[in-house]
Design an enzyme around this catalytic site. Structure first.
Site, PDB file in Angstrom:
ATOM      1  CG  ASP A  67      -1.949   1.030   1.218  1.00 21.85           C
ATOM      2  OD1 ASP A  67      -2.787   0.984   0.315  1.00 21.85           O
ATOM      3  OD2 ASP A  67      -1.920   1.931   2.077  1.00 21.85           O
ATOM      4  CB  THR A 100      -1.801   5.949  -1.928  1.00 24.04           C
ATOM      5  OG1 THR A 100      -1.521   4.568  -1.775  1.00 24.04           O
ATOM      6  CG2 THR A 100      -3.071   6.271  -1.194  1.00 24.04           C
ATOM      7  CB  THR A 101       1.047   3.025  -5.598  1.00 23.21           C
ATOM      8  OG1 THR A 101       0.802   2.333  -4.373  1.00 23.21           O
ATOM      9  CG2 THR A 101       2.432   2.699  -6.090  1.00 23.21           C
ATOM     10  CG  ASP A 396      -6.650   0.445  -0.358  1.00 18.92           C
ATOM     11  OD1 ASP A 396      -6.579   1.079   0.713  1.00 18.92           O
ATOM     12  OD2 ASP A 396      -5.722   0.372  -1.176  1.00 18.92           O
TER      13      ASP A 396
HETATM   14  N1  LIG Z   1      -5.861  -7.427 -13.223  1.00 16.31           N
HETATM   15  C1  LIG Z   1      -5.245  -6.290 -13.517  1.00 16.31           C
HETATM   16  N2  LIG Z   1      -4.577  -6.153 -14.664  1.00 16.31           N
HETATM   17  C2  LIG Z   1      -3.934  -5.021 -14.941  1.00 16.31           C
HETATM   18  N3  LIG Z   1      -3.899  -3.944 -14.164  1.00 16.31           N
HETATM   19  C3  LIG Z   1      -4.552  -4.009 -13.023  1.00 16.31           C
HETATM   20  C4  LIG Z   1      -5.265  -5.169 -12.620  1.00 16.31           C
HETATM   21  N4  LIG Z   1      -5.805  -4.938 -11.405  1.00 16.31           N
HETATM   22  C5  LIG Z   1      -5.448  -3.671 -11.077  1.00 16.31           C
HETATM   23  N5  LIG Z   1      -4.715  -3.111 -12.030  1.00 16.31           N
HETATM   24  C6  LIG Z   1      -4.143  -1.753 -12.068  1.00 16.31           C
HETATM   25  O1  LIG Z   1      -3.237  -1.584 -10.994  1.00 16.31           O
HETATM   26  C7  LIG Z   1      -3.200  -0.214 -10.619  1.00 16.31           C
HETATM   27  C8  LIG Z   1      -3.372  -0.069  -9.131  1.00 16.31           C
HETATM   28  O2  LIG Z   1      -2.317  -0.668  -8.455  1.00 16.31           O
HETATM   29  P1  LIG Z   1      -2.146  -0.547  -6.883  1.00 16.31           P
HETATM   30  O3  LIG Z   1      -3.417  -0.892  -6.228  1.00 16.31           O
HETATM   31  O4  LIG Z   1      -0.926  -1.317  -6.551  1.00 16.31           O
HETATM   32  O5  LIG Z   1      -1.799   0.969  -6.681  1.00 16.31           O
HETATM   33  P2  LIG Z   1      -2.716   2.182  -6.283  1.00 16.31           P
HETATM   34  O6  LIG Z   1      -4.142   1.817  -6.350  1.00 16.31           O
HETATM   35  O7  LIG Z   1      -2.275   3.315  -7.124  1.00 16.31           O
HETATM   36  O8  LIG Z   1      -2.244   2.524  -4.816  1.00 16.31           O
HETATM   37  P3  LIG Z   1      -2.635   1.815  -3.423  1.00 16.31           P
HETATM   38  O9  LIG Z   1      -3.564   0.688  -3.721  1.00 16.31           O
HETATM   39  O10 LIG Z   1      -1.312   1.383  -2.890  1.00 16.31           O
HETATM   40  O11 LIG Z   1      -3.255   2.898  -2.651  1.00 16.31           O
HETATM   41  C9  LIG Z   1      -4.325   0.467 -11.358  1.00 16.31           C
HETATM   42  O12 LIG Z   1      -3.825   1.218 -12.418  1.00 16.31           O
HETATM   43  C10 LIG Z   1      -5.170  -0.690 -11.845  1.00 16.31           C
HETATM   44  O13 LIG Z   1      -5.871  -0.380 -13.026  1.00 16.31           O
HETATM   45 MG   LIG Z   2      -4.971   0.150  -5.261  1.00 21.74          MG
END
Ligand SMILES: Nc1ncnc2c1ncn2[C@@H]1O[C@H](COP(=O)(O)OP(=O)(O)OP(=O)(O)O)[C@@H](O)[C@H]1O
Ligand SMILES: [Mg+2]
Length: 550
Positions: A67, A100-101, A396
């Site tokens: 996260d 957040t990432t 989340d």
């Molecule tokens: N099955 C999937 N295939 C491709 N991309 C995906 C898939 N599931 C999620 N994503 C993508 O991953 C990204 C989100 O990644 P992640 O949850 O690690 O980071 P975040 O949401 O930016 O931050 P955090 O969850 O740490 O607050 C988004 O761009 C989302 O569209």
């Molecule tokens: Mg996320």
């Protein structure tokens, strides 16, 4: 001397001794560098194939997470600009709960691109202007491609929750957790005219290590991680009448030391009797109003426990303040600070209050509350770390479901919206004047860093994937994104990788704001660090140090 200018040969000092100052290009370069380092640090944890980080704090406590906000929070960065990036992640977390990432990665990318332009002598003001226009356009594209959904459509909500958990340690059990998150949010949602509002505080999350993630459940009511204080008390009370008490059921100690001289055993006995009588009177005040459950925020004296047990009252002590507030909302009780004020209609109601064994521990369940909107999620999991990460992931999931219920529009993920924004931005940039056009084009490049990073983290070649993505978007495939499971470009809508529009919009807004704010700084003036005193000083020493006589 830290900062001096010469006026007619006489140096003019404006800063205190020990302060440091960095200005112009130097300051900008250092700031951008700091922000990019922070972005680099979280980049590898973006997306479902992203890695986790293990963070060890100064007490040696270990956190394992992917996260973004948690990673940055635990990193405890020092540089003021790095701290700003952490603030952005925190703001994203509290506003929309996810992304957040992404927001930190995008802000870092935007700054990198700005640096390129500054090397080419484009003034930061122009870059900022270009970025602002690009942001506006990007938001417009998002609104246009977003797909409306029915906010009560649980299946759609579940899919959004599943996507937010795809990148977490708990991905294995996300089906179950998504179901729980969607049900919980729908339960607490309130409809005002044709819009819903959701307050996540209404959902109590309790965690208990033991069993497995699959045993996590949604409970109708409130669960306290406490046990009934006295073995002689009932463990189950139906049709509960609940008193919520903020003051201790103990004889309060006086603030000053006081001495009582006791000369013989009779006096000792009389003294203890008197204490007991006072406690009994307290219990009488509660029982007299018809309460059969007492939930106390402070302690309950042994003797008071005994009297409560004799009256058949179930009591719990040291309930958290936040839980007291939730209990008041759920059961309709009023929290009492002075027992003399307790009235019959201050008592709350619940169908059932019961102590149950969960694993090796006991917990108190308050079910069938007057307010049907009170729910608790009880998280189970093999170890403390799993339960902790499950709690963060569930946060989340609950947040994204709330986002969709409040603004019922969704986008497919996997970098598809970023690619579409980038494509349309490039077209739009052509309509902008010279250098702003450069800035808007760079903005489009920065957006492409999200799909590129998703590809890279999945072990794919980002250059191949990006060129394929560009071609597919050019052909009108709006939802073409990075399928990290199959390792190729695919239709993300068909793969049901769905995210709230709210989150994507917030990522764009916050990342642009943070990067332009950092670009605007061209002067960093830092006061000298305060030195901590070498040894802890007593008040006397301080006095003599500051006394006017010196
Ligand atoms: N099955 C999937 N295939 C491709 N991309 C995906 C898939 N599931 C999620 N994503 C993508 O991953 C990204 C989100 O990644 P992640 O949850 O690690 O980071 P975040 O949401 O930016 O931050 P955090 O969850 O740490 O607050 C988004 O761009 C989302 O569209
Ligand atoms: Mg996320």
């Amino acid at each position: 001397m830290s900062e001096a200018s010469q006026v007619a040969g006489v140096p003019v000092l404006i800063l205190k001794e020990g302060s440091s100052r960095e200005s112009g290009r130097e300051a900008q370069r250092a700031n951008i560098m700091a922000a990019r380092i922070v972005a680099e640090a979280v980049k590898s944890s973006l997306g479902p194939k992203g890695m986790d980080k293990m963070l060890v704090d100064s007490f040696g406590d270990v956190t394992i997470t992917s996260d973004g906000k948690t990673i940055l929070d635990e990193m405890d960065v020092q540089h003021p600009v790095a701290k700003m990036m952490v603030e952005v992640a925190k703001a994203q977390d509290s506003e929309v709960g996810d992304g957040t990432t992404s927001v930190v990665v995008l802000a870092g990318e935007l700054l990198g691109k700005a640096q390129d332009l500054m090397e080419k002598n484009v003034h930061p003001t122009i870059i900022i202007e270009g970025f602002r226009k690009a942001e506006e356009k990007a938001l417009e594209v998002l609104e246009r491609i977003a797909v409306p959904v029915n906010p009560e459509d649980k299946e759609a909500l579940k899919k959004v929750a599943m996507t937010s958990m795809a990148s977490k340690l708990v991905a294995e059990s996300r089906d179950k957790l998504a179901e729980i998150a969607a049900s919980a949010v729908l339960r607490v949602a309130r409809k005002v005219e044709d819009r819903y509002t959701v307050v996540l505080y209404d959902i109590l999350v309790v965690k208990k290590a033991g069993e497995s993630l699959a045993d996590t459940r949604l409970i109708d009511g409130i669960v306290l991680d406490k046990e009934v204080v006295h073995p002689g008390m009932p463990k189950r009370v139906e049709k509960a009448k609940i008193a919520l008490i903020e003051c201790p059921l103990e004889i309060e100690k006086t603030e000053f030391d006081s001495k009582i001289f006791i000369e013989n055993p009779e006096q000792m006995e009389a003294f203890l009797k008197e204490e007991e009588r006072m406690l009994e009177e307290m219990v009488e005040k509660i029982a007299g109003k018809g309460a059969n459950v007492v939930l106390c925020q402070k302690g309950i004296d042994d003797a008071a426990q005994h009297f409560l047990a004799r009256k058949g009252i179930l009591a719990v002590r040291r309930v958290k303040k936040s839980d007291m507030e939730r209990l008041a909302k759920a059961t309709g009780a009023r929290i009492i600070t002075n027992l003399d004020d307790l009235k019959e209609d201050d008592l709350g109601c619940a169908e059932l209050v019961e102590e149950r064994k969960i694993g090796d521990d006991k917990m108190v369940f308050i079910e069938g509350c007057r307010n049907p909107r009170s729910v608790t999620i009880l998280i189970r999991g093999a170890t403390e770390r799993v339960v902790d990460e499950a709690e963060r992931s569930l946060h989340d999931a609950l947040s994204v479901v709330r986002d969709v219920v409040q603004e019922p529009k969704i986008l497919a993920g996997g970098g598809a919206p970023e690619m579409e924004m980038a494509r349309q931005l490039r077209k739009y940039a052509e309509s902008l004047p010279g250098k702003e056009q450069l800035a808007a084009t760079k903005y489009a490049e920065a957006l492409e860093a999200i799909p590129a990073t998703l590809a890279q983290n999945a072990g794919l070649d980002p250059i191949d994937i990006l060129s394929d993505l560009r071609a597919r978007h050019e052909k009108g495939e709006v939802w073409a994104g990075v399928d990290v499971i199959e390792g190729k470009v695919n239709d993300m809508e068909k793969l049901e990788v769905l995210e709230p529009l709210t989150v994507k919009k917030q990522i764009i807004k916050s990342a642009t704001e943070a990067s332009t704010m950092i670009l605007k700084i061209d002067d960093v003036i830092a006061a000298a660090k305060m030195k901590p005193p070498k040894t802890p000083k007593g008040p006397e020493e301080y006095k003599s140090e500051t006394s006017p006589a010196e």
